[in-house]
Design a protein around this motif. Structure first.
Motif, mmCIF file in Angstrom:
data_model
loop_
_atom_site.group_PDB
_atom_site.id
_atom_site.type_symbol
_atom_site.label_atom_id
_atom_site.label_comp_id
_atom_site.label_asym_id
_atom_site.label_seq_id
_atom_site.Cartn_x
_atom_site.Cartn_y
_atom_site.Cartn_z
ATOM 1 N N LEU A 154 0.707 -1.161 0.099
ATOM 2 C CA LEU A 154 0.029 -0.054 0.058
ATOM 3 C C LEU A 154 0.732 1.117 -0.136
ATOM 4 O O LEU A 154 0.681 2.215 -0.664
ATOM 5 C CB LEU A 154 -0.982 -0.017 1.020
ATOM 6 N N THR A 155 1.857 1.309 0.932
ATOM 7 C CA THR A 155 2.617 2.524 0.996
ATOM 8 C C THR A 155 3.627 2.583 -0.227
ATOM 9 O O THR A 155 3.640 3.716 -0.929
ATOM 10 C CB THR A 155 3.713 2.230 2.157
ATOM 11 N N PHE A 156 4.228 1.608 -0.687
ATOM 12 C CA PHE A 156 5.069 1.660 -1.801
ATOM 13 C C PHE A 156 4.709 1.639 -3.300
ATOM 14 O O PHE A 156 5.121 2.018 -4.073
ATOM 15 C CB PHE A 156 6.264 0.837 -1.574
ATOM 16 N N PHE A 157 3.369 0.801 -3.352
ATOM 17 C CA PHE A 157 2.984 0.666 -4.689
ATOM 18 C C PHE A 157 1.598 0.804 -4.921
ATOM 19 O O PHE A 157 0.878 0.733 -5.882
ATOM 20 C CB PHE A 157 3.056 -0.893 -4.917
ATOM 21 N N SER A 158 0.919 1.622 -3.894
ATOM 22 C CA SER A 158 -0.376 2.160 -3.958
ATOM 23 C C SER A 158 -1.276 0.793 -4.191
ATOM 24 O O SER A 158 -2.336 1.070 -4.711
ATOM 25 C CB SER A 158 -0.793 3.111 -4.831
ATOM 26 N N GLN A 159 -0.875 -0.515 -3.765
ATOM 27 C CA GLN A 159 -1.739 -1.684 -4.110
ATOM 28 C C GLN A 159 -2.850 -1.976 -2.979
ATOM 29 O O GLN A 159 -2.016 -2.118 -1.902
ATOM 30 C CB GLN A 159 -0.780 -2.804 -4.662
ATOM 31 N N LEU A 160 -3.940 -1.951 -3.242
ATOM 32 C CA LEU A 160 -4.956 -2.347 -2.007
ATOM 33 C C LEU A 160 -4.795 -3.886 -1.974
ATOM 34 O O LEU A 160 -4.595 -4.707 -2.937
ATOM 35 C CB LEU A 160 -6.280 -1.963 -2.571
ATOM 36 N N PRO A 161 -5.099 -4.302 -0.808
ATOM 37 C CA PRO A 161 -5.131 -5.907 -0.618
ATOM 38 C C PRO A 161 -6.278 -6.186 -1.515
ATOM 39 O O PRO A 161 -7.291 -5.486 -1.557
ATOM 40 C CB PRO A 161 -5.392 -6.070 0.878
ATOM 41 N N ALA A 162 -6.208 -7.472 -1.729
ATOM 42 C CA ALA A 162 -7.460 -8.229 -2.644
ATOM 43 C C ALA A 162 -8.664 -7.908 -1.816
ATOM 44 O O ALA A 162 -8.788 -7.988 -0.434
ATOM 45 C CB ALA A 162 -7.105 -9.317 -2.955
ATOM 46 N N ALA A 163 -9.612 -7.591 -2.922
ATOM 47 C CA ALA A 163 -10.854 -7.569 -2.045
ATOM 48 C C ALA A 163 -11.255 -6.426 -1.030
ATOM 49 O O ALA A 163 -12.128 -6.373 -0.242
ATOM 50 C CB ALA A 163 -11.446 -8.907 -1.635
ATOM 51 N N MET A 164 -10.481 -5.299 -0.975
ATOM 52 C CA MET A 164 -10.395 -4.289 -0.100
ATOM 53 C C MET A 164 -10.592 -2.946 -0.972
ATOM 54 O O MET A 164 -9.789 -3.018 -1.873
ATOM 55 C CB MET A 164 -9.553 -4.347 0.765
ATOM 56 N N SER A 165 -11.283 -2.108 -0.365
ATOM 57 C CA SER A 165 -11.592 -0.915 -1.361
ATOM 58 C C SER A 165 -10.873 0.188 -0.197
ATOM 59 O O SER A 165 -10.780 -0.350 0.854
ATOM 60 C CB SER A 165 -12.838 -0.484 -1.501
ATOM 61 N N TRP A 166 -10.806 1.302 -0.568
ATOM 62 C CA TRP A 166 -10.143 2.352 0.104
ATOM 63 C C TRP A 166 -11.060 2.749 1.197
ATOM 64 O O TRP A 166 -10.535 2.655 2.434
ATOM 65 C CB TRP A 166 -9.792 3.592 -0.700
ATOM 66 N N ASP A 167 -12.345 2.689 0.997
ATOM 67 C CA ASP A 167 -13.301 2.977 2.020
ATOM 68 C C ASP A 167 -13.285 1.916 3.058
ATOM 69 O O ASP A 167 -13.486 2.217 4.154
ATOM 70 C CB ASP A 167 -14.572 3.356 1.260
ATOM 71 N N SER A 168 -13.054 0.668 2.745
ATOM 72 C CA SER A 168 -13.168 -0.311 3.900
ATOM 73 C C SER A 168 -11.762 -0.347 4.728
ATOM 74 O O SER A 168 -11.829 -0.604 5.930
ATOM 75 C CB SER A 168 -13.386 -1.603 3.200
ATOM 76 N N ILE A 169 -10.762 0.257 4.096
ATOM 77 C CA ILE A 169 -9.512 0.451 4.890
ATOM 78 C C ILE A 169 -9.454 1.881 5.732
ATOM 79 O O ILE A 169 -9.208 1.742 6.862
ATOM 80 C CB ILE A 169 -8.027 0.450 3.986
ATOM 81 N N SER A 170 -9.500 2.547 4.861
ATOM 82 C CA SER A 170 -9.243 4.137 5.742
ATOM 83 C C SER A 170 -10.611 4.561 6.356
ATOM 84 O O SER A 170 -11.552 3.975 6.120
ATOM 85 C CB SER A 170 -8.897 5.284 4.562
ATOM 86 N N SER A 171 -10.348 5.408 7.385
ATOM 87 C CA SER A 171 -11.265 5.647 8.204
ATOM 88 C C SER A 171 -11.203 7.021 8.782
ATOM 89 O O SER A 171 -9.689 7.621 8.694
ATOM 90 C CB SER A 171 -11.371 4.980 9.537
ATOM 91 N N ALA A 172 -11.988 8.003 8.847
ATOM 92 C CA ALA A 172 -11.822 9.395 9.306
ATOM 93 C C ALA A 172 -11.232 9.219 10.708
ATOM 94 O O ALA A 172 -11.517 8.373 11.599
ATOM 95 C CB ALA A 172 -13.105 10.141 9.198
ATOM 96 N N THR A 173 -10.445 10.164 11.105
ATOM 97 C CA THR A 173 -9.948 10.237 12.386
ATOM 98 C C THR A 173 -11.228 10.802 13.407
ATOM 99 O O THR A 173 -12.106 11.323 12.778
ATOM 100 C CB THR A 173 -8.769 11.286 12.786
ATOM 101 N N LEU A 174 -10.872 10.700 14.684
ATOM 102 C CA LEU A 174 -11.909 10.983 15.561
ATOM 103 C C LEU A 174 -12.595 12.577 15.132
ATOM 104 O O LEU A 174 -13.639 12.624 15.253
ATOM 105 C CB LEU A 174 -11.586 10.926 16.999
ATOM 106 N N LEU A 175 -11.415 13.383 15.186
ATOM 107 C CA LEU A 175 -11.837 14.840 15.111
ATOM 108 C C LEU A 175 -12.846 15.012 13.870
ATOM 109 O O LEU A 175 -13.525 15.895 13.998
ATOM 110 C CB LEU A 175 -10.510 15.688 15.153
#
Lengths: 350, 229, 185, 212, 550
Positions: free
Chosen positions: A162-183
């Motif tokens: 993810l960090t070096f090749f911007s490859q998402l793990p299989a069967a995952m979307s950005w929205d399922s990995i990333s999350s807003a911070t609390l603030l």
């Protein structure tokens, strides 16, 4: 007998130098960094690696270009400290080039364009942070849920890809990995017209909120606080700036919290979420860009606290530490000018 | 006489460049150079204003008493700018909408009144027109270069939105460089303008420095020759 | 449209009247800036700046006719002060005017002096006294080290010697700076 | 002395008169072109909302006044334009304000066919975060085209939301507020149209002065 | 009795005092040659009283204090004046200054005692002040300000508190400590004289708590003589408590106003060694010709305190202290915080020399300075409450106005800031550089003002002379014109050519007669200039005489 008499008094100097100070600073950062790693995974480590190596290479290159002495300057570790502060402020899922750009700007624009260590009016780490903040707002939201409540925590390989090749793990979307911070989440929540008391009923936010001030974040901040107190104990940093920052932020948040606890977060949430402790003890205390007079340092810290609150509460960004620090950096010479302490024997005079 | 014109041209384009050396007219310079075309539009407008104002100021220079010199110059410049603004509104409305407030603001571009004061008011019409043209061209050049740079870095394109100025045929002019370039917003935002201008100035100074170094090196053997002779 | 034009014209007329009146009523004479510049110059009256004295040079600077970097006796300190006063960028000392050197005083070799009084006439600050056919002497406290007495002397009996360094006028030197120390602004 | 003052004033007046005269001459000679341009600009944006074959009237001259309404986010009288083909009204274009954008108001033009489906949505003016919220701009992404053809009947009340809130429309990564505000505004406009359909249709059948 | 206060900043330093306090004060040997600099104090150089070849006796005044701030110098031992010339002296500059060299005869023969030989209690204040002044006593704490002047300068009966400074806060130095231990009684006697001169209401001896033996012996001395109007106060050890203003703050809680003197708030400070010298002058009729010097440091074999004659070459003293160890790297006069390093060890001991500090090679190597990171550590420790790093900033960029705005001249050069600087910037040297530079500029400015006046005066004079000449010429022309008319009337028979020659001859003759023409521009002269003129005239006379003789 002849002697070399070129030196002026005093003939006693301290043995340690800047690099020892920086080393202690790095040491004090470790608990917080470890906590970050615990809660946010390998991305934190990659950020640190990319930032530190970029910083060292950039610093060496620019020193060479400026025809300055390279080895000793690199060894003063100031570039490493800048890189670490920056890496710890960036989102853990930040792609490598984001960290690289941020570090480059920190070292080149924030530090050496002004003449290198000691002459930069702005905190280099925050310069780098703001550059990527306004340039790549999308990537700057690449936070993820703390590992304690994250069903989809990433392993080493996945994080690396993810960090070096911007490859998402299989069967995952950005929205399922990333999350807003609390603030960020709370800001959204409030902007939809909800009340703070309804956070618990909001499945996602309620989860994030944790016990005190955001799951994970409260511990990270406590770790930074511990490191900061250790620094204070060893007289590496001045107590005035953290005190000013924390007290002004607490006072403001308490005031508004008392006025309307449904619209304004509690002081404890403010203090222990986001990067407040990192900012208070490690970022705002960067002596080069801070105010230098005793009274000035309190004002400087308090100013940062006020700006953080204003930006958090009414600004366009979820957190405002970087902007607050830079704004007060700008004000530091003015503050210094008006807070020159009365010299010995001048107290009774005007 | 031709040497004079050469000096005027050199001054305007390089040695005394409005934007890089005199640092005048920075407000529009920094505000509108988001893209190449924006820079070109404002640059042309400023260039035209400079030529016309220099020409008229120079033409009337003998009749204006010193105490009303400035008001008269301002009147002339304001009239010219207003006329140009209306013409642009009428004929290049797209660009007019983008440049917006900065066209009337040309009035307050110090470089124009500075040229009127320091050159046109003391010189005949023809040199004044040349001076206006060269100064304007120097300014235009910086606007275009800065606009191009910021567009290139910020969006990865060049000549985007040319149709605003050159009509529908120009839609295809847009050059796009890297596909999937995410854009580097800093370059397009105001701080990018400052950094970009700073780099341009630094670049100019660097070239000058190289030039003077080169010259001193060149001079050396001449001296040696004379001493040995 | 006509009203707009009329209003514009009337406004112009009114302001024209005000300006015309003011230009006569509030005329400013004299130039205090010359005094301020003169106060900064070292008053050696040496003429190395190509002007016949410090005040003429000050006047030239005030009129924008001369750059601020033509005073070798004042050196960097004077240039910095002038730049500060006039709000301009400091310049390097123009080597055509001479080099900045330490303070000097003239010394007359009393054995060789023939008492021609030529140096007395050259001294801009009356720091040489003596009479015709008599040995001359420099009042070293008054000597500005301007060198002007050297060329007229027919027997070359005047030397410029550096002001003697004593424990009372000795100055601490600036520490040898590391490379990142800021240069004087 | 008095003569000097008078001459000064006279010269200045002369220049003012000449300058003013030139400006007013230019103004008169370009006025008509400028009016045409302004209309063209408006037309251009209106046209982008409706396929050209669907109407045959002069959209810019078809303005009708709409009283301020909460569903449109307006607090002042706004304008709507009606598109007709062969004197039959086919669509309305509303000026709508989404008040809850991330950085304040988002000004929208929303075209609604008479059958209650969306003809098109365009952002006129906004201050959303560059690179993040500005994906609502057609120049930046095609997200805004997703609304085309949808209506209150094609999507349920619950679906008129962004995905994060359980609805039909995508949000863009990292930004929820902006798309949420736009979706909300479009939905509200459809609701408004539903409530005021009769009045609107009636208004267009009567000749309406374009200047109002 | 005293509520102790404290000053802001300062440092707790390692004392290193035990190195040199294990043995009693040793008398130093009499060297074969004593080199006595005339300038050993703040103020004017005294007037020389002896000539080359003169025989002098021990204690004989060889240079008399001038008017104003000055102090007399005495022969430290009996012998012959073998040289009066410029010799290298102990000064940071390493420059030479006028010295009297005495070849000692080993007889140590004292000069005649002065007429006054009575109990000091019967003497008037003026008599006592004269004794102190004649004895050439200066402040021995380091400032070397003439003591008599300091005592005289305060209005009578305005001193509430006399503080005797025995703090001795600098590391390594122990000369005051040893003096207090061994000669407490004499110190107390000296203090009583000071008390009488000042009519001080209360007197305290202030000693840092790291010198318990000194405190004890002082207290014993006071008890033994049953003196109850002098108190010994123990204060915490903290550098630079020994600084006059810091000491006053600690003892009384009062701050001496900046640009002011302790006397302004009714306080006067004197060093213990100064009090001891006063005792010697009044009771024993001995001028200040010796002092206690601590020879110490890490590179000396037998560190100890010595009672040294002024003018003794340092290397002889070093030799008496067992010589250097192998790794000697430098020699400092004074303490490690404020002393200055010496270029060589052949310089003479002066009244200011309280300590010779030897340094090992490792300590003398230069740590290269790094950039200031504005950590503010220097401001924390500054006892004058200044902003050292901003002073550094402005001093290094030669922005002296701003440096003065930030109270550069309140800096006491204590060295705390440099000592704690993590970047190892020689801050104090920057301040010294700025201070001396400002003084020089001030002098320069005065000189240029003077030059401007003289230049303007000259211009005016030339203009006036020109006007006079023109007037004369005009008159002459008129006269000539008149004459011509007359001559034309007379149809003169005289050859005009001859007349012209005759006139020229007459002029030459007149000029010859007038060789002693008065020099020009001799109006408006200062006494100094007149003196110079007189000197020049004298030389001229001599030259003329010589010419005549040859």
């Amino acid at each position: 007998m002849q002697f070399n008499s070129a030196t002026s008094s005093p003939h006693m100097m301290r043995d340690d130098g800047i690099s020892q100070l920086m080393l202690q600073l790095l040491f004090a950062l470790t608990p917080g960094a470890i906590a970050m790693f615990y809660f946010f995974g390998w991305g934190v480590v990659f950020n640190l690696i990319v930032a530190i190596s970029t910083a060292l290479i950039a610093e060496a290159a620019v020193l060479r270009l400026r025809q300055r002495e390279i080895k000793n300057t690199l060894l003063d570790l100031s570039a490493v400290v800048t890189a670490c502060l920056l890496a710890l402020a960036l989102p853990p899922l930040a792609p490598w080039w984001l960290t690289l750009v941020a570090t480059l700007f920190a070292i080149l624009l924030g530090k050496h364009l002004y003449g290198g260590l000691g002459f930069n009016p702005f905190n280099p780490a925050m310069v780098g942070y703001v550059v990527v903040m306004i340039s790549f707002p999308r990537e700057m939201t690449f936070w993820l849920l703390p590992s304690t409540i994250n069903p989809a925590a990433l392993g080493f390989i996945d994080s690396f890809n993810l960090t070096f090749f911007s490859q998402l793990p299989a069967a995952m979307s950005w929205d399922s990995i990333s999350s807003a911070t609390l603030l960020d989440g709370i800001k959204n929540h409030l902007s939809q017209g909800h009340l703070l008391s309804s956070i618990d009923t909001n499945q996602q936010l309620g989860n994030l909120f944790g016990k005190l001030a955001g799951n994970g974040w409260e511990w990270i901040n406590l770790c930074y606080l511990a490191g900061g107190l250790w620094l204070f104990k060893n007289r590496i940093i001045d107590w005035r700036i953290p005190l000013g920052l924390i007290s002004s932020l607490s006072l403001l948040s308490l005031l508004f919290y008392l006025i309307d606890s449904e619209q304004y977060l509690s002081p404890s949430t403010h203090l222990l979420s986001g990067g407040i402790m990192l900012a208070a003890f490690f970022i705002a205390t960067d002596p080069v860009s801070a105010s230098t007079t005793p009274r000035g340092r309190i004002i400087f810290g308090a100013g940062i606290g006020v700006f953080i609150y204003i930006i958090r509460q009414w600004g366009g960004y979820p957190d405002g530490i970087a902007f607050a620090v830079l704004l007060m950096n700008m004000a530091a010479p003015l503050i210094d000018y008006y807070t020159v302490p009365a010299a010995f024997g001048k107290r009774d005079q005007s | 006489m031709s040497a004079d014109y050469q000096k005027i041209s050199q001054d305007g384009l390089w040695t005394n460049n409005v934007a890089l050396v005199q640092l005048l007219g920075l407000c529009p310079l920094l505000a509108v150079t988001g893209t190449f075309i924006n820079g070109l539009g404002l640059g042309l407008a400023t260039l035209l204003t400079l030529i016309l104002s220099n020409a008229s100021v120079s033409a009337i220079r003998h009749w204006v008493r010193p105490e009303i010199r400035i008001p008269v110059f301002v009147l002339i410049i304001a009239s010219i700018v207003t006329i140009i603004e209306m013409l642009m509104h009428a004929w290049v409305p797209g660009l007019y909408n983008i440049l917006g407030i900065f066209i009337p603001l040309i009035v307050t571009n110090c470089s124009i009144i500075a040229r009127a004061e320091s050159f046109a008011a003391k010189n005949p019409v023809l040199p004044s027109v040349i001076d206006g043209f060269m100064m304007g061209a120097g300014f235009l050049l910086v606007l275009v270069v800065l606009g191009g740079l910021r567009e290139l870095i910020g969006f990865g394109t060049l000549l985007d939105h040319s149709y605003l100025m050159f009509g529908e045929t120009a839609r295809s002019w847009t050059l796009s460089f890297a596909d999937g370039y995410r854009g580097f917003l800093l370059a397009v935002l105001p701080p990018g303008a400052f950094i970009g201008l700073g780099l341009l100035i630094a670049g100019k100074n660097y070239i000058e420095l190289r030039k003077t170094k080169h010259q001193t090196v060149k001079l050396q053997p001449v001296i040696e020759n004379s001493s040995t002779a | 449209m006509i009203t707009a034009l009329l209003i514009l014209s009337i406004l112009a007329a009114v302001f024209g009247l005000i300006l015309g009146y003011s230009s006569i009523r509030f005329k400013v004479e004299g130039d205090p800036i010359v005094d301020q510049i003169d106060a900064i110059l070292p008053q050696t009256q040496c003429g190395q700046c190509t002007y016949p004295g410090c005040r003429p040079y000050a006047t030239a600077i005030a009129n924008g006719e001369a750059p601020i970097n033509q005073c070798p006796p004042g050196g960097e300190a004077t240039i910095l002060q002038l730049a500060d006063l006039l709000g301009v960028e400091p310049l390097e000392l123009n080597p055509e005017n001479g080099e900045e050197s330490g303070p000097t005083v003239a010394l007359i070799d009393e054995e060789n002096c023939i008492g021609c009084t030529l140096c007395i006439q050259a001294c801009p600050v009356d720091a040489i006294f003596g009479a015709a056919k008599q040995m001359h002497t420099i009042i070293s406290d008054e000597c500005t080290g301007c060198d002007l007495c050297l060329p007229p002397c027919p027997v070359d009996c005047i030397d410029m010697v550096p002001v003697k360094s004593e424990t009372t006028n000795w100055k601490w030197s600036m520490p040898v700076s590391n490379d990142s120390t800021p240069k004087a602004k | 002395m008095n003569r000097q003052v008078l001459i000064t004033a006279l010269v200045l007046t002369l220049f003012a008169a000449i300058g003013g005269g030139l400006v007013s001459y230019t103004e008169q000679s370009t006025a008509s072109q400028i009016r045409v341009n302004d209309k063209m600009m408006l037309l251009h944006s209106l046209k982008s909302l409706l396929p050209a074959q669907r109407y045959d009237n002069d959209l810019a001259s078809s303005a009708i006044s709409i009283a301020p309404h909460q569903l449109l986010g307006t607090t002042k009288t706004s304008r709507a334009y009606s598109a007709t083909k062969n004197t039959d009204t086919v669509a309305f274009i509303f000026n709508v304000i989404a008040n809850n954008g991330y950085n304040g108001k988002i000004y929208l033009l929303i075209g609604v066919y008479t059958d209650g489906s969306i003809a098109g949505v365009r952002v006129v003016r906004h201050k959303e975060t560059p690179g993040l919220g500005d994906a609502i701009d057609e120049n930046r992404s095609s997200w805004i085209l997703n609304f085309n053809q949808h209506s209150l009947s094609s999507l349920t009340e619950k679906q008129w939301k962004v995905k994060r809130d359980g609805g039909y429309f995508d949000q863009f990564t990292g930004a929820t507020i902006t798309p949420r505000a736009v979706v909300n505004a479009v939905h509200n406009t459809l609701l408004y149209y539903q409530q005021h359909k009769a009045v609107l249709l009636q208004a267009t059948t009567k000749p309406v002065s374009p200047k109002e | 009795m005293f509520q102790l206060s404290h000053f802001k900043g300062g440092l707790v330093l390692d004392g290193h005092k035990k190195i040199s306090t294990s043995s009693a004060i040793k008398p130093a040997i009499l060297p074969a040659r004593l080199t006595v600099p005339l300038q050993q104090h703040i103020g004017h150089t005294p007037e020389l009283l002896v000539q080359l070849g003169d025989q002098v006796l021990k204690g004989q005044c060889i240079a008399k204090a001038t008017d104003g701030i000055s102090a007399s110098i005495h022969a430290p031992s009996s012998g012959r004046v073998s040289a009066i010339d410029e010799q290298a002296v102990a000064h940071p500059s390493g420059l030479k200054a006028l010295c009297v060299t005495i070849e000692t005869d080993g007889k140590e023969q004292w000069c005649e005692p002065s007429a006054l030989k009575q109990n000091y209690r019967d003497s008037s204040n003026q008599q006592l002040l004269n004794i102190i002044s004649d004895a050439g006593i200066v402040g021995l704490g380091g400032a070397t300000f003439p003591t008599a002047i300091k005592l005289q300068s305060c209005e009578p009966a305005t001193i509430n508190t006399l503080i005797i400074n025995g703090a001795e806060c600098e590391p390594y130095i122990s000369c005051d400590d040893m003096l207090m231990r061994e000669r407490a009684k004499d110190i107390v006697l000296g203090i009583q004289i000071l008390q009488q001169v000042l009519a001080a209401k209360q007197t305290v001896i202030v000693v840092e708590d790291n010198k318990p033996q000194a405190i004890q012996s002082l207290q014993q001395a006071l008890q033994k003589q049953a003196i109850d109007n002098i108190d010994v106060i123990t204060i915490p050890t903290r550098y630079p408590t020994g600084g006059e203003k810091q000491l006053i703050k600690v003892v009384t809680g009062k701050e001496v106003p900046a640009n002011g003197l302790p006397a302004d708030i009714g306080i006067l400070c004197q060093n213990v060694a100064t009090a001891y010298s006063v005792y010697r002058a009044v009771y024993l009729d001995q001028p200040l010709i010796s002092r206690i010097v601590t020879v110490t440091g890490d590179a000396i074999n037998e560190p100890a305190n010595f009672e040294v004659l002024i003018g003794t070459p340092m290397n002889e003293l070093i030799a008496q202290a067992g010589g250097y160890t192998a790794n000697i790297g430098g020699l400092v006069m004074g303490g490690p915080m404020m002393g200055f390093s010496l270029p060589n060890d052949t310089l003479p001991v002066t009244k200011a020399c309280n300590c010779l500090l030897t340094r090992v090679t490792e300590d003398t190597r230069q740590i290269p300075a790094q950039a200031c990171i504005r950590c503010g550590e220097c401001a924390e420790v500054c006892p004058a409450n200044l902003l050292p790093q901003q002073l550094y900033w402005y001093s290094s960029s030669k922005n002296f106005d701003r440096a003065q705005d930030l109270h550069l001249f309140d800096c006491i050069e204590c060295g705390c800031c440099s000592a704690v600087c993590p970047s190892h910037i020689p801050l104090v040297q920057y301040y010294r550089f700025a201070k001396t530079e400002i003084w020089a500029q001030e002098k320069e400015r005065k000189k240029s003002d003077n030059a401007r006046q003289r230049h303007e005066f000259r211009e005016a004079r030339i203009a006036r002379e020109k006007a006079e000449r023109d007037e004369k010429l005009r008159l002459k022309k008129e006269l000539l014109a008149k004459k011509k008319i007359e001559e034309e009337g007379q149809q003169a028979a005289v050859d005009p050519k001859k007349a012209v020659i005759e006139a020229a001859l007459a002029r030459v003759k007149a000029k010859k007669d007038n060789t002693t023409e008065k020099p020009k521009n001799t109006d408006n002269l200062t006494p100094q200039q007149q003196q110079k003129i007189a000197e020049a005239d004298q030389r001229r006379q001599q030259k003329d005489n010589k010419d005549e003789a040859t």
